[in-house]
Design a protein around this motif. Structure first.
Motif, short mmCIF file in Angstrom:
data_model
loop_
_atom_site.label_atom_id
_atom_site.label_comp_id
_atom_site.label_asym_id
_atom_site.label_seq_id
_atom_site.Cartn_x
_atom_site.Cartn_y
_atom_site.Cartn_z
N VAL A 20 -42.24 -35.47 -28.26
CA VAL A 20 -43.52 -34.92 -27.82
C VAL A 20 -44.24 -34.34 -29.02
O VAL A 20 -43.61 -33.80 -29.94
CB VAL A 20 -43.31 -33.85 -26.72
CG1 VAL A 20 -42.58 -32.63 -27.26
CG2 VAL A 20 -44.63 -33.45 -26.09
N GLU A 21 -45.56 -34.48 -29.03
CA GLU A 21 -46.37 -33.88 -30.10
C GLU A 21 -47.14 -32.69 -29.54
O GLU A 21 -47.74 -32.77 -28.46
CB GLU A 21 -47.36 -34.90 -30.69
CG GLU A 21 -48.20 -34.32 -31.82
CD GLU A 21 -49.13 -35.33 -32.46
OE1 GLU A 21 -50.29 -34.96 -32.72
OE2 GLU A 21 -48.71 -36.48 -32.69
N GLU B 23 -40.05 -24.07 -26.52
CA GLU B 23 -39.77 -24.46 -25.13
C GLU B 23 -39.54 -25.96 -25.02
O GLU B 23 -38.56 -26.41 -24.41
CB GLU B 23 -40.95 -24.03 -24.26
CG GLU B 23 -40.83 -24.33 -22.79
CD GLU B 23 -42.05 -23.87 -22.02
OE1 GLU B 23 -42.45 -24.60 -21.09
OE2 GLU B 23 -42.61 -22.80 -22.35
N PHE B 24 -40.43 -26.75 -25.61
CA PHE B 24 -40.30 -28.21 -25.52
C PHE B 24 -39.13 -28.71 -26.36
O PHE B 24 -38.52 -29.73 -26.03
CB PHE B 24 -41.60 -28.89 -25.95
CG PHE B 24 -42.62 -29.00 -24.86
CD1 PHE B 24 -42.68 -30.13 -24.05
CD2 PHE B 24 -43.52 -27.98 -24.61
CE1 PHE B 24 -43.62 -30.24 -23.03
CE2 PHE B 24 -44.46 -28.06 -23.60
CZ PHE B 24 -44.51 -29.20 -22.80
N ALA B 25 -38.80 -28.00 -27.45
CA ALA B 25 -37.71 -28.43 -28.33
C ALA B 25 -36.35 -28.37 -27.63
O ALA B 25 -35.39 -28.99 -28.09
CB ALA B 25 -37.68 -27.58 -29.59
N ARG B 26 -36.27 -27.67 -26.51
CA ARG B 26 -35.01 -27.64 -25.76
C ARG B 26 -34.71 -28.98 -25.11
O ARG B 26 -33.54 -29.30 -24.85
CB ARG B 26 -35.05 -26.53 -24.70
CG ARG B 26 -35.01 -25.12 -25.30
CD ARG B 26 -34.67 -24.08 -24.24
NE ARG B 26 -35.80 -23.87 -23.32
CZ ARG B 26 -36.72 -22.93 -23.50
NH1 ARG B 26 -36.67 -22.13 -24.56
NH2 ARG B 26 -37.70 -22.77 -22.63
N ALA C 144 -39.70 -22.62 -35.40
CA ALA C 144 -39.74 -22.56 -33.94
C ALA C 144 -39.00 -23.72 -33.29
O ALA C 144 -38.68 -23.66 -32.10
CB ALA C 144 -41.19 -22.53 -33.45
N GLY C 145 -38.74 -24.78 -34.06
CA GLY C 145 -37.96 -25.89 -33.51
C GLY C 145 -38.54 -27.27 -33.71
O GLY C 145 -37.98 -28.26 -33.22
N ALA C 146 -39.66 -27.37 -34.42
CA ALA C 146 -40.23 -28.70 -34.68
C ALA C 146 -39.30 -29.50 -35.58
O ALA C 146 -38.74 -28.97 -36.55
CB ALA C 146 -41.60 -28.57 -35.32
N TRP C 147 -39.14 -30.77 -35.27
CA TRP C 147 -38.35 -31.69 -36.11
C TRP C 147 -39.10 -32.00 -37.39
O TRP C 147 -38.54 -31.94 -38.48
CB TRP C 147 -38.05 -32.96 -35.31
CG TRP C 147 -37.46 -34.09 -36.11
CD1 TRP C 147 -36.29 -34.05 -36.83
CD2 TRP C 147 -37.98 -35.42 -36.24
NE1 TRP C 147 -36.06 -35.29 -37.40
CE2 TRP C 147 -37.07 -36.14 -37.06
CE3 TRP C 147 -39.11 -36.07 -35.74
CZ2 TRP C 147 -37.28 -37.48 -37.40
CZ3 TRP C 147 -39.31 -37.41 -36.06
CH2 TRP C 147 -38.40 -38.11 -36.89
N LYS C 148 -40.37 -32.34 -37.25
CA LYS C 148 -41.26 -32.58 -38.38
C LYS C 148 -42.59 -31.92 -38.07
O LYS C 148 -42.97 -31.79 -36.89
CB LYS C 148 -41.51 -34.07 -38.62
CG LYS C 148 -40.28 -34.91 -38.88
CD LYS C 148 -39.63 -34.65 -40.23
CE LYS C 148 -38.44 -35.59 -40.45
NZ LYS C 148 -37.70 -35.26 -41.69
N VAL C 149 -43.30 -31.51 -39.12
CA VAL C 149 -44.66 -31.00 -38.95
C VAL C 149 -45.63 -32.02 -39.55
O VAL C 149 -45.34 -32.64 -40.57
CB VAL C 149 -44.83 -29.62 -39.61
CG1 VAL C 149 -44.19 -28.53 -38.77
CG2 VAL C 149 -44.28 -29.58 -41.03
N ILE C 150 -46.74 -32.19 -38.87
CA ILE C 150 -47.74 -33.19 -39.25
C ILE C 150 -48.96 -32.49 -39.81
O ILE C 150 -49.43 -31.51 -39.24
CB ILE C 150 -48.14 -34.05 -38.04
CG1 ILE C 150 -46.91 -34.75 -37.43
CG2 ILE C 150 -49.20 -35.07 -38.43
CD1 ILE C 150 -47.21 -35.45 -36.12
#
Length: 264
Positions: free
Chosen positions: A108-109, A128-131, A163-169
């Motif tokens: 999800v982005e 929240e979404f990273a869970r 916060a849990g992002a895999w990658k930042v754009i």
């Protein structure tokens, strides 16, 4: 396993899929199933993730078939951040989560390039979404008149990773006219160098929709830089830039004459 079988040139080795660096993040603005099959037939080993641009996924008739086809090629799909912002603006986060589950999205982005989302709330949503999902979070405004300071960019990118992002754009739009680009399409090279030094090239997907931008990133940071918003027809041309098989990067990549410090 290499991304492809080298012949006689002894090219720089690129890891095969799934990769964590050197990602090619492709934008799908409405490809049909035959287009997708064609892209993977000729260059699928170079496609790491596909973004269904802005809100196109919401109006695509054959979405389930498209996602299943991408999945058959072992390539994750993510909806554009604008869809997330529409969901946030309409107060439909619960419905969005159910829709993501129904469509079997794994990524999800989360972005705030059009709507203003309070910082703390955006970080809460990333966590929240990273869970349940692999999160790509985007920083930067789609308004070309808005230019954040380097300190703001660096702080926000770090916070979103924490916060849990895999990658930042880093925002650029599909036209290369906002975010890390100025309104005339020029690259904010000093800002990009600051981001790379502070956040780490491996953690960032730099949107680079044009050949000139792609070549610049590869010459500055090497073939393993993550590049996003790549048009489908540019997948193979981009890989030749990564391998030094195009004049723009032949000396720097293939012949080992790459500068180590970003130019300003």
């Amino acid at each position: 396993m290499p991304a492809f079988s080298d012949g006689f040139l002894d090219l720089p080795q690129r890891p095969g899929k799934p990769r964590s660096e050197g990602l090619t993040h492709v934008i799908d603005k409405g490809l049909n199933l035959r287009d997708i099959e064609g892209m993977f037939d000729t260059g699928g080993q170079f496609v790491d993730i596909v973004k269904l641009g802005w809100g196109t996924s919401y109006v695509t008739n054959n979405l389930e078939k498209k996602i299943a086809l991408y999945r058959s090629f072992e390539t994750p799909v993510v909806c554009g951040g604008t869809l997330f912002e529409a969901v946030y603006g309409r107060g439909r986060l619960d419905e969005f989560k159910q829709w993501l589950r129904n469509q079997r999205f794994s990524h999800v982005e989360i972005s705030d390039g059009t709507l203003e989302i309070p910082r703390e709330r955006k970080l809460e949503l990333i966590a929240e979404f990273a869970r349940d999902y692999t999160v790509l979070s985007e920083v930067g405004s789609k308004d070309s008149s808005v230019e954040y300071s380097a300190d703001e960019w660096k702080r926000w990118l770090r916070e979103e990773l924490e916060a849990g992002a895999w990658k930042v754009i880093t925002e650029a739009r599909e036209t290369g006219s906002a975010g890390i680009f100025d309104s005339s399409g020029g690259m904010r090279t000093e800002l990009i160098g600051d981001i790379a030094a502070e956040v780490g090239v491996e953690n960032v997907v730099f949107e680079a929709p044009t050949k000139a931008a792609q070549a610049w990133f590869i010459k500055q940071f090497g073939p393993s830089v993550n590049l996003g918003n790549i048009p489908p027809e540019e997948v193979i041309p981009l890989e030749t830039l990564r391998l030094g098989l195009r004049g723009d990067t032949l000396k720097e990549v293939l012949l080992g004459d790459r500068a180590g410090t970003p130019a300003s």
